[in-house]
Design an enzyme around this catalytic site. Structure first.
Site, PDB file in Angstrom:
ATOM      1  N   GLY A   8     -11.733 -43.039  36.034  1.00 49.11           N
ATOM      2  CA  GLY A   8     -10.485 -43.084  35.291  1.00 49.11           C
ATOM      3  C   GLY A   8      -9.324 -43.102  36.257  1.00 49.11           C
ATOM      4  N   GLU A  45     -10.889 -40.116  32.810  1.00 50.64           N
ATOM      5  CA  GLU A  45     -12.209 -39.801  33.374  1.00 50.64           C
ATOM      6  C   GLU A  45     -13.187 -39.448  32.250  1.00 50.64           C
ATOM      7  OE1 GLU A  45     -13.209 -40.122  36.456  1.00 50.64           O
ATOM      8  OE2 GLU A  45     -11.485 -39.863  37.771  1.00 50.64           O
ATOM      9  N   HIS A 118     -13.816 -42.896  46.143  1.00 52.76           N
ATOM     10  CA  HIS A 118     -13.211 -43.661  47.239  1.00 52.76           C
ATOM     11  C   HIS A 118     -13.994 -43.476  48.541  1.00 52.76           C
ATOM     12  CE1 HIS A 118     -10.022 -44.357  44.403  1.00 52.76           C
ATOM     13  NE2 HIS A 118      -9.941 -43.064  44.215  1.00 52.76           N
ATOM     14  N   ASP A 128     -13.436 -48.017  39.630  1.00 60.76           N
ATOM     15  CA  ASP A 128     -12.041 -47.749  39.990  1.00 60.76           C
ATOM     16  C   ASP A 128     -11.201 -49.009  39.818  1.00 60.76           C
ATOM     17  OD1 ASP A 128      -9.898 -46.057  41.245  1.00 60.76           O
ATOM     18  OD2 ASP A 128     -10.013 -47.641  42.744  1.00 60.76           O
TER      19      ASP A 128
END
Length: 154
Positions: A8, A45, A118, A128
């Site tokens: 999210g 999320e 990430h 993402d």
């Protein structure tokens, strides 16, 4: 066995937000995404997980959800959300989404695995990109009515 990868995003938090989902089961692969004009990262999320679970057609599936959200993963895996139910979600945010999640949770065998965000995890990175793109698509942003109403009344 079904794998669901989720992410999210929200710009401004609160601000425009989106979610991204990948579902994978054997040779089957599906991507989902959506965006809202005003929401939070935590809501997106959690909504990503909900949308992933909603897309499973048959009840009783074994589902592994991969998420970089400690908020979502810990709330379920550590059992916090089940305690929140007993207290009617007193002083808890995102009650509307948690109730949706719990209704879906009952239909399947769901477990969560936290993955670092990430961190070059291919599915997490793709989710993402889906979430960010959805949050930036101004012509397609929906209204997170519960959040906006709750915020207005705060």
């Amino acid at each position: 066995m079904i794998e669901i990868y989720t992410d999210g995003a929200a710009s401004g938090n609160p601000g425009p937000g989106g979610y991204g989902v990948i579902l994978r089961s054997g040779a089957h692969y599906k991507e989902l995404s959506g965006g809202f004009r005003m929401t939070t990262n935590n809501r997106m999320e959690l909504l990503a997980v909900i949308e992933g679970l909603k897309s499973i057609k048959k009840p009783g599936a074994q589902v592994t959800v991969y998420s970089d959200s400690k908020y979502v993963v810990d709330s379920v895996e550590k059992g916090w959300v089940f305690g929140w139910v007993k207290k009617a979600f007193k002083d808890k945010k995102n009650k509307d989404l948690w109730i949706q999640y719990l209704n879906l949770h009952k239909q399947h065998q769901v477990k969560f695995i936290w993955i670092k965000g990430h961190n070059e995890h291919p599915e997490n990175e793709r989710c993402d990109r889906l979430a960010v793109a959805a949050s930036q698509n101004k012509s397609a942003l929906g209204i997170d009515a519960f959040f906006e109403e709750e915020r207005k009344n705060a």
